[in-house]
Design a protein around this motif. Structure first.
Motif, PDB file in Angstrom:
ATOM      1  N   TYR A  50       0.890  -1.155   0.000  1.00  0.00           N
ATOM      2  CA  TYR A  50       0.000   0.000   0.000  1.00  0.00           C
ATOM      3  C   TYR A  50       0.934   1.213   0.000  1.00  0.00           C
ATOM      4  O   TYR A  50       2.039   1.145   0.569  1.00  0.00           O
ATOM      5  CB  TYR A  50      -0.862  -0.016   1.266  1.00  0.00           C
ATOM      6  CG  TYR A  50      -2.021   0.946   1.237  1.00  0.00           C
ATOM      7  CD1 TYR A  50      -3.111   0.745   0.388  1.00  0.00           C
ATOM      8  CD2 TYR A  50      -2.047   2.062   2.073  1.00  0.00           C
ATOM      9  CE1 TYR A  50      -4.185   1.628   0.369  1.00  0.00           C
ATOM     10  CE2 TYR A  50      -3.120   2.951   2.059  1.00  0.00           C
ATOM     11  CZ  TYR A  50      -4.180   2.734   1.195  1.00  0.00           C
ATOM     12  OH  TYR A  50      -5.239   3.607   1.165  1.00  0.00           O
ATOM     13  N   PRO A  51       0.553   2.338  -0.638  1.00  0.00           N
ATOM     14  CA  PRO A  51       1.484   3.473  -0.686  1.00  0.00           C
ATOM     15  C   PRO A  51       1.973   3.891   0.706  1.00  0.00           C
ATOM     16  O   PRO A  51       1.205   3.896   1.671  1.00  0.00           O
ATOM     17  CB  PRO A  51       0.635   4.584  -1.316  1.00  0.00           C
ATOM     18  CG  PRO A  51      -0.387   3.857  -2.136  1.00  0.00           C
ATOM     19  CD  PRO A  51      -0.700   2.609  -1.374  1.00  0.00           C
ATOM     20  N   LYS A  52       3.239   4.223   0.771  1.00  0.00           N
ATOM     21  CA  LYS A  52       3.896   4.751   1.974  1.00  0.00           C
ATOM     22  C   LYS A  52       4.008   3.722   3.107  1.00  0.00           C
ATOM     23  O   LYS A  52       3.867   4.031   4.278  1.00  0.00           O
ATOM     24  CB  LYS A  52       3.185   6.018   2.489  1.00  0.00           C
ATOM     25  CG  LYS A  52       3.107   7.138   1.469  1.00  0.00           C
ATOM     26  CD  LYS A  52       4.460   7.481   0.855  1.00  0.00           C
ATOM     27  CE  LYS A  52       5.387   8.172   1.831  1.00  0.00           C
ATOM     28  NZ  LYS A  52       6.711   8.475   1.208  1.00  0.00           N
ATOM     29  N   ALA A  53       4.299   2.489   2.718  1.00  0.00           N
ATOM     30  CA  ALA A  53       4.445   1.422   3.716  1.00  0.00           C
ATOM     31  C   ALA A  53       5.860   0.857   3.753  1.00  0.00           C
ATOM     32  O   ALA A  53       6.103  -0.163   4.392  1.00  0.00           O
ATOM     33  CB  ALA A  53       3.443   0.306   3.426  1.00  0.00           C
ATOM     34  N   GLY A  54       6.786   1.513   3.039  1.00  0.00           N
ATOM     35  CA  GLY A  54       8.157   1.000   3.030  1.00  0.00           C
ATOM     36  C   GLY A  54       8.602   0.489   1.674  1.00  0.00           C
ATOM     37  O   GLY A  54       9.574  -0.256   1.571  1.00  0.00           O
ATOM     38  N   THR A  55       7.910   0.912   0.619  1.00  0.00           N
ATOM     39  CA  THR A  55       8.208   0.438  -0.739  1.00  0.00           C
ATOM     40  C   THR A  55       9.643   0.727  -1.157  1.00  0.00           C
ATOM     41  O   THR A  55      10.363  -0.157  -1.622  1.00  0.00           O
ATOM     42  CB  THR A  55       7.289   1.154  -1.772  1.00  0.00           C
ATOM     43  OG1 THR A  55       6.068   1.521  -1.154  1.00  0.00           O
ATOM     44  CG2 THR A  55       7.064   0.287  -2.984  1.00  0.00           C
ATOM     45  N   THR A  56      10.037   1.993  -1.006  1.00  0.00           N
ATOM     46  CA  THR A  56      11.369   2.400  -1.464  1.00  0.00           C
ATOM     47  C   THR A  56      12.444   1.736  -0.625  1.00  0.00           C
ATOM     48  O   THR A  56      13.492   1.335  -1.137  1.00  0.00           O
ATOM     49  CB  THR A  56      11.498   3.939  -1.400  1.00  0.00           C
ATOM     50  OG1 THR A  56      10.408   4.515  -2.126  1.00  0.00           O
ATOM     51  CG2 THR A  56      12.804   4.414  -2.016  1.00  0.00           C
ATOM     52  N   TRP A  57      12.168   1.573   0.646  1.00  0.00           N
ATOM     53  CA  TRP A  57      13.113   0.931   1.559  1.00  0.00           C
ATOM     54  C   TRP A  57      13.427  -0.496   1.093  1.00  0.00           C
ATOM     55  O   TRP A  57      14.585  -0.879   0.905  1.00  0.00           O
ATOM     56  CB  TRP A  57      12.491   0.918   2.959  1.00  0.00           C
ATOM     57  CG  TRP A  57      13.449   0.713   4.090  1.00  0.00           C
ATOM     58  CD1 TRP A  57      14.810   0.623   3.996  1.00  0.00           C
ATOM     59  CD2 TRP A  57      13.127   0.594   5.475  1.00  0.00           C
ATOM     60  NE1 TRP A  57      15.351   0.453   5.252  1.00  0.00           N
ATOM     61  CE2 TRP A  57      14.328   0.431   6.168  1.00  0.00           C
ATOM     62  CE3 TRP A  57      11.929   0.605   6.187  1.00  0.00           C
ATOM     63  CZ2 TRP A  57      14.376   0.275   7.558  1.00  0.00           C
ATOM     64  CZ3 TRP A  57      11.974   0.460   7.561  1.00  0.00           C
ATOM     65  CH2 TRP A  57      13.192   0.300   8.239  1.00  0.00           C
ATOM     66  N   VAL A  58      12.364  -1.268   0.866  1.00  0.00           N
ATOM     67  CA  VAL A  58      12.559  -2.663   0.465  1.00  0.00           C
ATOM     68  C   VAL A  58      13.103  -2.743  -0.965  1.00  0.00           C
ATOM     69  O   VAL A  58      13.938  -3.605  -1.273  1.00  0.00           O
ATOM     70  CB  VAL A  58      11.255  -3.466   0.655  1.00  0.00           C
ATOM     71  CG1 VAL A  58      11.361  -4.851   0.037  1.00  0.00           C
ATOM     72  CG2 VAL A  58      10.953  -3.592   2.147  1.00  0.00           C
ATOM     73  N   SER A  59      12.689  -1.827  -1.829  1.00  0.00           N
ATOM     74  CA  SER A  59      13.243  -1.790  -3.195  1.00  0.00           C
ATOM     75  C   SER A  59      14.760  -1.599  -3.140  1.00  0.00           C
ATOM     76  O   SER A  59      15.522  -2.253  -3.859  1.00  0.00           O
ATOM     77  CB  SER A  59      12.635  -0.632  -3.995  1.00  0.00           C
ATOM     78  OG  SER A  59      11.244  -0.787  -4.130  1.00  0.00           O
ATOM     79  N   ASP A 140       0.154   4.842  11.327  1.00  0.00           N
ATOM     80  CA  ASP A 140       1.361   5.458  10.755  1.00  0.00           C
ATOM     81  C   ASP A 140       1.260   5.560   9.245  1.00  0.00           C
ATOM     82  O   ASP A 140       1.727   6.525   8.637  1.00  0.00           O
ATOM     83  CB  ASP A 140       2.609   4.648  11.128  1.00  0.00           C
ATOM     84  CG  ASP A 140       3.091   4.938  12.544  1.00  0.00           C
ATOM     85  OD1 ASP A 140       2.946   6.087  13.002  1.00  0.00           O
ATOM     86  OD2 ASP A 140       3.626   4.012  13.192  1.00  0.00           O
ATOM     87  N   ASN A 141       0.643   4.543   8.621  1.00  0.00           N
ATOM     88  CA  ASN A 141       0.491   4.575   7.169  1.00  0.00           C
ATOM     89  C   ASN A 141      -0.350   5.774   6.751  1.00  0.00           C
ATOM     90  O   ASN A 141      -0.027   6.483   5.790  1.00  0.00           O
ATOM     91  CB  ASN A 141      -0.136   3.265   6.677  1.00  0.00           C
ATOM     92  CG  ASN A 141       0.248   2.901   5.252  1.00  0.00           C
ATOM     93  OD1 ASN A 141       0.326   1.725   4.905  1.00  0.00           O
ATOM     94  ND2 ASN A 141       0.505   3.883   4.421  1.00  0.00           N
ATOM     95  N   MET A 142      -1.413   6.028   7.500  1.00  0.00           N
ATOM     96  CA  MET A 142      -2.270   7.169   7.182  1.00  0.00           C
ATOM     97  C   MET A 142      -1.505   8.486   7.273  1.00  0.00           C
ATOM     98  O   MET A 142      -1.603   9.346   6.390  1.00  0.00           O
ATOM     99  CB  MET A 142      -3.463   7.216   8.151  1.00  0.00           C
ATOM    100  CG  MET A 142      -4.451   8.316   7.810  1.00  0.00           C
ATOM    101  SD  MET A 142      -5.564   8.800   9.165  1.00  0.00           S
ATOM    102  CE  MET A 142      -6.411   7.300   9.532  1.00  0.00           C
ATOM    103  N   VAL A 143      -0.735   8.658   8.331  1.00  0.00           N
ATOM    104  CA  VAL A 143       0.025   9.901   8.526  1.00  0.00           C
ATOM    105  C   VAL A 143       1.025  10.104   7.390  1.00  0.00           C
ATOM    106  O   VAL A 143       1.141  11.194   6.817  1.00  0.00           O
ATOM    107  CB  VAL A 143       0.755   9.881   9.893  1.00  0.00           C
ATOM    108  CG1 VAL A 143       1.767  11.015   9.980  1.00  0.00           C
ATOM    109  CG2 VAL A 143      -0.261   9.990  11.026  1.00  0.00           C
TER     110      VAL A 143
END
Length: 300
Positions: A50-59, A140-143
């Motif tokens: 889901y957007p803003k859940a750590g996508t770039t981090w894991v990528s 946290d995802n919402m924020v």
């Protein structure tokens, strides 16, 4: 296909549309048929969140695990959004996720999506591709999504916090309800063995441990030295300073409003939710999160 950041200025914020029962915008549906017909390869790895859940981090972790040693120049010359294309993003003539993915010369290809599980192109399942899903606690995802929508011109206008709070609970955000998203992927994990389901909170708590689990899932065995190096590089503060990872080279995002990588913490929701909102949210959450096996932590 490289992206000229200065030209990537969307004319106006898009409207939310109902698309096959999920809230979307045209930037993620205009290329629908091409995306659905995308030909996955057996060694492709799909990173889903889901957007803003750590996508770039894991990528970034995956990119370092696979190419950090063999192609180190990638890390300093190619932004992460070109190394790990966003499959469904379509903002012609500048950006087509499918074109970027098809143009990748790496093996495996790392591809990201924010699709709910039912929208994933069927070739990924047919090719039995490995998938990594990252979930983050709803508060946290919402924020994080709120601050992201404030600074990102390809997202609908978020309005103020209390307005956004309600939208999140109603599932009226791009890529639909958080609840359906995390639960849909969780359910898929029960029948699809090539899916590794991770939690953002676990990554914050012990990045090294979670990288070990990822390696085990992917069949990788980096040296202790290599693992230590990767764990250091992917610490939030290091990524936030890294122009090839922090999205500062994309023109649609207004970093004066909020950085793409803001805090990367667990529990920041406490700085945004009022006591009343927290109670209202918890009650709503109990109704919508029906699967007792899927548990989140809102603090660590």
């Amino acid at each position: 296909m490289s992206v000229d950041p200065d030209k990537l200025q969307p004319p106006s914020r898009p409207e939310l549309i109902d698309f096959h029962g999920v809230s979307m915008t045209h930037y993620f549906t205009d290329n629908w048929e091409t995306v659905q017909n995308f030909q996955a390869r057996p060694d492709d790895i799909l990173i889903a969140t889901y957007p803003k859940a750590g996508t770039t981090w894991v990528s970034y972790i995956l990119d370092l695990l696979y190419f950090g040693q063999t192609m180190p120049e990638r890390q300093t010359s190619i932004p992460i959004y070109e190394r790990v294309p966003f499959l469904e993003l379509f903002a012609p003539p500048l950006f087509s996720g499918t074109d970027l993915a098809e143009g990748l010369s790496t093996s495996p290809r790392l591809i990201k999506t924010h699709f709910p599980v039912q929208f994933v192109p069927k070739s990924f399942w047919e090719q039995n591709c490995r998938m990594v899903y990252v979930a983050r606690n709803a508060k946290d995802n919402m924020v994080s999504y709120f601050h992201f929508d404030r600074m990102n011109g390809v997202e609908p206008d978020p309005g103020d916090w209390s307005n956004y709070f309600q939208k999140f609970m109603d599932g009226k955000l791009v890529f639909g309800p958080w609840y359906d998203h995390v639960s849909g992927w969780w359910k898929k994990k029960q029948t699809y063995s090539k899916l590794h389901y991770m939690f953002f909170e676990d990554l914050v708590e012990d990045t090294g441990r979670e990288i070990d689990k990822l390696c085990s899932f992917l069949g990788l065995s980096p040296s202790a030295e290599e693992k230590k190096q990767i764990t250091g590089e992917v610490q939030f503060d290091n990524m936030k300073k890294n122009d090839m990872a922090n999205y500062s080279t994309i023109g649609v995002m207004d970093f004066k409003v909020s950085p793409f990588m803001r805090k990367g913490k667990v529990g920041d929701w406490k700085n945004h939710f009022t006591m009343a909102q927290s109670e209202q949210f918890d009650e709503d959450y109990r109704k919508k999160m029906r699967d007792p096996t899927l548990q989140f932590r809102t603090e660590i």
